[in-house]
Design a protein around this motif. Structure first.
Motif, PDB file in Angstrom:
ATOM      1  N   LEU A   1       0.861  -1.010   0.002  1.00 58.71           N
ATOM      2  CA  LEU A   1       0.102  -0.101   0.114  1.00 58.71           C
ATOM      3  C   LEU A   1       0.911   1.234  -0.058  1.00 58.71           C
ATOM      4  N   VAL A   2       0.622   2.267  -0.851  1.00 63.37           N
ATOM      5  CA  VAL A   2       1.424   3.373  -1.054  1.00 63.37           C
ATOM      6  C   VAL A   2       0.600   4.518  -1.394  1.00 63.37           C
ATOM      7  N   HIS A   3       0.822   5.652  -0.735  1.00 64.87           N
ATOM      8  CA  HIS A   3       0.080   6.960  -1.190  1.00 64.87           C
ATOM      9  C   HIS A   3       0.266   7.410  -2.412  1.00 64.87           C
ATOM     10  N   PRO A   4      -0.599   8.233  -3.215  1.00 64.01           N
ATOM     11  CA  PRO A   4      -0.431   8.825  -4.477  1.00 64.01           C
ATOM     12  C   PRO A   4       0.797   9.607  -4.353  1.00 64.01           C
ATOM     13  N   GLY A   5       1.784   9.501  -5.529  1.00 58.08           N
ATOM     14  CA  GLY A   5       2.977  10.118  -5.648  1.00 58.08           C
ATOM     15  C   GLY A   5       4.184   9.319  -5.094  1.00 58.08           C
ATOM     16  N   GLY A   6       3.780   8.289  -4.419  1.00 62.39           N
ATOM     17  CA  GLY A   6       4.753   7.199  -3.818  1.00 62.39           C
ATOM     18  C   GLY A   6       5.377   6.394  -4.832  1.00 62.39           C
ATOM     19  N   SER A   7       6.422   5.632  -4.197  1.00 67.46           N
ATOM     20  CA  SER A   7       7.262   4.651  -5.128  1.00 67.46           C
ATOM     21  C   SER A   7       7.172   3.114  -4.469  1.00 67.46           C
ATOM     22  N   LEU A   8       7.345   2.541  -5.339  1.00 61.65           N
ATOM     23  CA  LEU A   8       7.321   0.743  -5.064  1.00 61.65           C
ATOM     24  C   LEU A   8       8.608   0.228  -6.038  1.00 61.65           C
ATOM     25  N   ARG A   9       9.167  -0.784  -5.579  1.00 58.52           N
ATOM     26  CA  ARG A   9       9.920  -1.599  -6.289  1.00 58.52           C
ATOM     27  C   ARG A   9       9.481  -2.875  -6.468  1.00 58.52           C
ATOM     28  N   LEU A  10       8.942  -3.662  -7.423  1.00 61.25           N
ATOM     29  CA  LEU A  10       8.511  -4.924  -7.590  1.00 61.25           C
ATOM     30  C   LEU A  10       9.811  -6.074  -8.108  1.00 61.25           C
ATOM     31  N   SER A  11       9.802  -6.892  -7.392  1.00 56.41           N
ATOM     32  CA  SER A  11      10.727  -7.791  -7.792  1.00 56.41           C
ATOM     33  C   SER A  11      10.193  -9.134  -8.470  1.00 56.41           C
ATOM     34  N   CYS A  12      10.956  -9.998  -9.245  1.00 56.63           N
ATOM     35  CA  CYS A  12      10.528 -11.033  -9.676  1.00 56.63           C
ATOM     36  C   CYS A  12      11.710 -12.052  -9.744  1.00 56.63           C
ATOM     37  N   ARG A  13      11.744 -13.390  -8.896  1.00 54.68           N
ATOM     38  CA  ARG A  13      12.954 -14.030  -9.273  1.00 54.68           C
ATOM     39  C   ARG A  13      12.306 -15.200  -9.697  1.00 54.68           C
ATOM     40  N   SER A  14      13.420 -15.762 -10.746  1.00 51.34           N
ATOM     41  CA  SER A  14      13.022 -17.081 -11.507  1.00 51.34           C
ATOM     42  C   SER A  14      13.817 -18.317 -10.637  1.00 51.34           C
ATOM     43  N   SER A  15      13.189 -19.551 -10.728  1.00 53.67           N
ATOM     44  CA  SER A  15      13.867 -20.519 -10.277  1.00 53.67           C
ATOM     45  C   SER A  15      13.414 -21.787 -11.206  1.00 53.67           C
ATOM     46  N   GLY A  16      14.569 -22.703 -11.417  1.00 51.84           N
ATOM     47  CA  GLY A  16      14.490 -23.571 -12.305  1.00 51.84           C
ATOM     48  C   GLY A  16      14.676 -23.480 -13.718  1.00 51.84           C
ATOM     49  N   PHE A  17      14.914 -22.301 -14.040  1.00 52.44           N
ATOM     50  CA  PHE A  17      15.182 -21.874 -15.371  1.00 52.44           C
ATOM     51  C   PHE A  17      16.108 -20.678 -15.376  1.00 52.44           C
ATOM     52  N   PRO A  18      16.943 -20.530 -16.189  1.00 53.03           N
ATOM     53  CA  PRO A  18      17.636 -19.279 -16.511  1.00 53.03           C
ATOM     54  C   PRO A  18      17.089 -18.245 -17.042  1.00 53.03           C
ATOM     55  N   LEU A  19      16.961 -17.167 -16.332  1.00 59.88           N
ATOM     56  CA  LEU A  19      16.126 -15.824 -16.673  1.00 59.88           C
ATOM     57  C   LEU A  19      16.830 -15.370 -18.159  1.00 59.88           C
ATOM     58  N   SER A  20      18.099 -15.517 -18.304  1.00 56.25           N
ATOM     59  CA  SER A  20      18.912 -15.046 -19.482  1.00 56.25           C
ATOM     60  C   SER A  20      18.414 -15.661 -20.655  1.00 56.25           C
ATOM     61  N   ASP A  21      17.454 -16.629 -20.758  1.00 55.52           N
ATOM     62  CA  ASP A  21      17.105 -17.312 -22.112  1.00 55.52           C
ATOM     63  C   ASP A  21      15.664 -16.721 -22.210  1.00 55.52           C
ATOM     64  N   TYR A  22      15.020 -15.714 -21.489  1.00 53.49           N
ATOM     65  CA  TYR A  22      13.937 -15.257 -21.814  1.00 53.49           C
ATOM     66  C   TYR A  22      13.712 -13.727 -21.874  1.00 53.49           C
ATOM     67  N   ALA A  23      12.893 -13.360 -22.766  1.00 52.12           N
ATOM     68  CA  ALA A  23      12.326 -12.012 -22.658  1.00 52.12           C
ATOM     69  C   ALA A  23      11.265 -11.864 -21.559  1.00 52.12           C
ATOM     70  N   MET A  24      11.155 -10.838 -20.978  1.00 54.57           N
ATOM     71  CA  MET A  24      10.382 -10.565 -19.663  1.00 54.57           C
ATOM     72  C   MET A  24       9.280  -9.495 -19.885  1.00 54.57           C
ATOM     73  N   ASN A  25       8.245  -9.669 -19.060  1.00 53.56           N
ATOM     74  CA  ASN A  25       7.195  -8.553 -19.158  1.00 53.56           C
ATOM     75  C   ASN A  25       6.725  -8.594 -17.611  1.00 53.56           C
ATOM     76  N   TRP A  26       6.086  -7.136 -17.570  1.00 52.63           N
ATOM     77  CA  TRP A  26       5.431  -7.142 -16.417  1.00 52.63           C
ATOM     78  C   TRP A  26       3.836  -6.838 -16.791  1.00 52.63           C
ATOM     79  N   TYR A  27       2.905  -7.586 -16.187  1.00 49.06           N
ATOM     80  CA  TYR A  27       1.586  -7.254 -16.596  1.00 49.06           C
ATOM     81  C   TYR A  27       0.839  -6.693 -15.182  1.00 49.06           C
ATOM     82  N   ARG A  28      -0.386  -5.906 -15.474  1.00 47.55           N
ATOM     83  CA  ARG A  28      -1.030  -5.928 -14.334  1.00 47.55           C
ATOM     84  C   ARG A  28      -2.632  -6.072 -14.530  1.00 47.55           C
ATOM     85  N   GLN A  29      -3.219  -6.298 -13.600  1.00 48.06           N
ATOM     86  CA  GLN A  29      -4.992  -6.570 -13.808  1.00 48.06           C
ATOM     87  C   GLN A  29      -5.663  -6.022 -12.383  1.00 48.06           C
TER      88      GLN A  29
END
Length: 116
Positions: A9-37
């Motif tokens: 939860l953040v106030h308007p004007g604030g900042s957040l940093r999302l992280s995503c960790r892969s396990s079981g496969f190398p991230l370097s083999d993949y193009a990456m996207n962020w989606y939201r719903q």
């Protein structure tokens, strides 16, 4: 497997940093996207980054406020979100895509809520 973290939860004007960790496969083999719903809305593409991170693309609604980046040595993807607005409220998902051979992974999502 992909696992997101960093939502909250953040106030308007604030900042957040999302992280995503892969396990079981190398991230370097993949193009990456962020989606939201957001509630009652379809999932939308927010940001994309190629291999090895030399090209990025953003939805018009977040351009200039969000930055996608990757750290393949750590199998990590990031989304820095600044100047957050209430309309950024959504569940955010990371997505890994490989064309040859075809492969596609999704995380479980992390909730971002922007309100006062």
């Amino acid at each position: 497997q992909l696992v997101e973290s960093g939502g909250g939860l953040v106030h308007p004007g604030g900042s957040l940093r999302l992280s995503c960790r892969s396990s079981g496969f190398p991230l370097s083999d993949y193009a990456m996207n962020w989606y939201r719903q957001a509630p009652g809305k379809e999932r939308e593409l927010v940001a994309s980054i190629n291999i090895p991170g030399t090209f990025t693309n953003y939805a018009q609604s977040v351009k200039g406020r969000f930055t996608i980046s990757r750290e393949d040595s750590k199998n990590m993807l990031y989304l820095q979100m600044n100047s957050l607005k209430p309309e950024d409220t959504a569940v955010y998902y990371c997505n890994a895509v490989r064309v040859v051979p075809k492969s596609d992974y999704w995380g479980q999502g992390t909730q971002v809520t922007v309100n006062s």
